[in-house]
Design an enzyme around this catalytic site. Structure first.
Site, mmCIF file in Angstrom:
data_model
loop_
_atom_site.group_PDB
_atom_site.id
_atom_site.type_symbol
_atom_site.label_atom_id
_atom_site.label_comp_id
_atom_site.label_asym_id
_atom_site.label_seq_id
_atom_site.Cartn_x
_atom_site.Cartn_y
_atom_site.Cartn_z
ATOM 1 N N GLY A 92 10.375 -32.824 -0.469
ATOM 2 C CA GLY A 92 9.564 -32.184 -1.914
ATOM 3 C C GLY A 92 10.710 -31.439 -2.192
ATOM 4 C CB SER A 125 13.729 -35.882 1.000
ATOM 5 O OG SER A 125 14.415 -35.436 -0.246
ATOM 6 C CB ALA A 126 13.309 -31.023 1.091
ATOM 7 C CG HIS A 162 16.575 -38.692 -2.450
ATOM 8 N ND1 HIS A 162 15.502 -39.760 -2.647
ATOM 9 C CD2 HIS A 162 15.926 -37.649 -2.040
ATOM 10 C CE1 HIS A 162 14.423 -39.149 -2.244
ATOM 11 N NE2 HIS A 162 14.715 -37.941 -1.908
ATOM 12 C CD GLU A 197 15.728 -43.253 -2.993
ATOM 13 O OE1 GLU A 197 15.410 -44.257 -3.335
ATOM 14 O OE2 GLU A 197 15.729 -42.192 -3.554
#
Ligand SMILES: [Ca+2]
Ligand SMILES: [Ca+2]
Lengths: 240, 240
Positions: A92, A125-126, A162, A197
């Protein structure tokens, strides 16, 4: 160095052409089944709607045999973390996520549980950004201000999730991704792993392995860069 | 509200097909000639090499009749600012720039000189971000940590420089630019002006005008968005 460390750091939870977390299912199964994990404690703070986000993760993991509980629903988050077998920290916004972890005073606790007591940590991700030494190499917009950019430091290097090369023929004058990462290195002289990714970093004790079917690009502290193929041993990064 | 305010906020210093600052030459001439500006004090902190950066700006402005001095070469930066007719705050990394302004204790001083004493302020990219109320809507990687994301607040709204729509057909799972800006608005309920490359915002007292030959996209506090054409009066944004 930590013998107890047991991490799976995903570049992203979604991969083009796959369902949520689907591309990482085999990796998750291996990780969870080795420790007989039945329930995953989900950390939903990187998105605004914690209930909805937890439902998304539950819809993905439950059919694979794992129950999912949201950390935000626990009356005592610290106690819930201490009792958990495995946590999944979803993506997020990295700034929002880290700010919340500091506000709930969970940064030191998670670090200790993972590095000393073998709490399984899955990040995406985050959730991968905050697992590293700092959030300096996030792609996110700084929509909230955490008290510090220093993060969980479960590993001693930085990751750019990413990761992708920006087309060089663009007419746009904003920085490319590589320029942004090189800017970080110019100020910090520390390596950054560009995780594309579909790829993940598996950390077992002091062994670091690249998973997935694409290369990772390591931006070295000296300003050079080198590509590593799937299954490469990247344990040397823990010495950085 | 400030009658003394005299700003030119550029989306970028470079525009495809033009030399450095060339696309804004007419805007700069109008601004500087109206106040008989002979010398521009350049603030180079957003990039690492202050001498080189100042030389780049000097090479652009000197042929147009403006001398350029680097703030970093001044023995007393505060005194140099007080004596200046006009400052140009160049782009680079917004976090690095704002951190340096705080460390040199120049944030309050610049704000006062611009809002109360009519110091002309030209900003580009990161220099435009720091001119607004906060750097929450920068595109830059957070390679350094300023003590606060609150900025000069020469205007009461946020700007996203280098604004562009990200192609929606990409296979990449990172957020689009619009999603990032909408994320900011979800947490802050404040408007963000997406300023495309080649466009500028001219602020004279309480009059705000869009300059350049492209639209700007305003992301409103209620989550909707609206396009404004060149020369649009955006003064209402100062009420936000
Ligand atoms: Ca994100
Ligand atoms: Ca920049």
């Amino acid at each position: 160095m930590s013998a107890a460390r047991n991490l799976l750091l995903l570049s992203s939870s979604r991969l083009h052409g796959h369902g949520y977390l689907e591309h990482a299912r085999h990796q998750l199964d291996e990780l969870f089944q080795a420790k007989n994990v039945k329930t995953v404690l989900f950390v939903p703070y990187a998105l605004r709607d914690h209930d909805k986000y937890t439902a998304t993760v539950r819809d993905a993991l439950q059919p694979w045999g794992y129950a999912v509980e949201g950390l935000h629903t626990q009356p005592d988050p610290a106690e819930a973390l201490r009792k958990a077998q495995a946590i999944f920290v979803g993506g997020g916004n990295t700034f929002v996520l880290l700010k919340q972890l500091y506000e709930l005073q969970l940064v030191e606790l998670i670090r200790e549980l993972v590095l000393k007591h073998g709490l399984i940590y899955v990040g995406s991700s985050a959730g991968t950004n905050v697992a590293t030494r700092s959030i300096h190499t996030t792609n996110d917009m700084p929509v909230q201000q955490p008290p510090s950019f220093e993060a969980l430091a479960l590993v001693s290097f930085n990751i750019n999730p990413h990761y992708l090369e920006t087309a060089a023929d663009t007419q746009h004058k904003g920085e490319t991704r590589d320029e942004r990462i090189e800017e970080f290195i110019a100020y910090h002289s520390r390596p950054v792993l560009g995780l594309r990714e579909g790829t993940s970093l598996r950390v077992q004790g002091n062994l670091v392995t690249l998973l997935g079917d694409r290369n990772a690009k390591l931006f070295k502290a000296d300003g050079s860069a080198v590509e590593y193929a799937p299954h490469a041993d990247l344990s040397f990064l823990l010495e950085s």
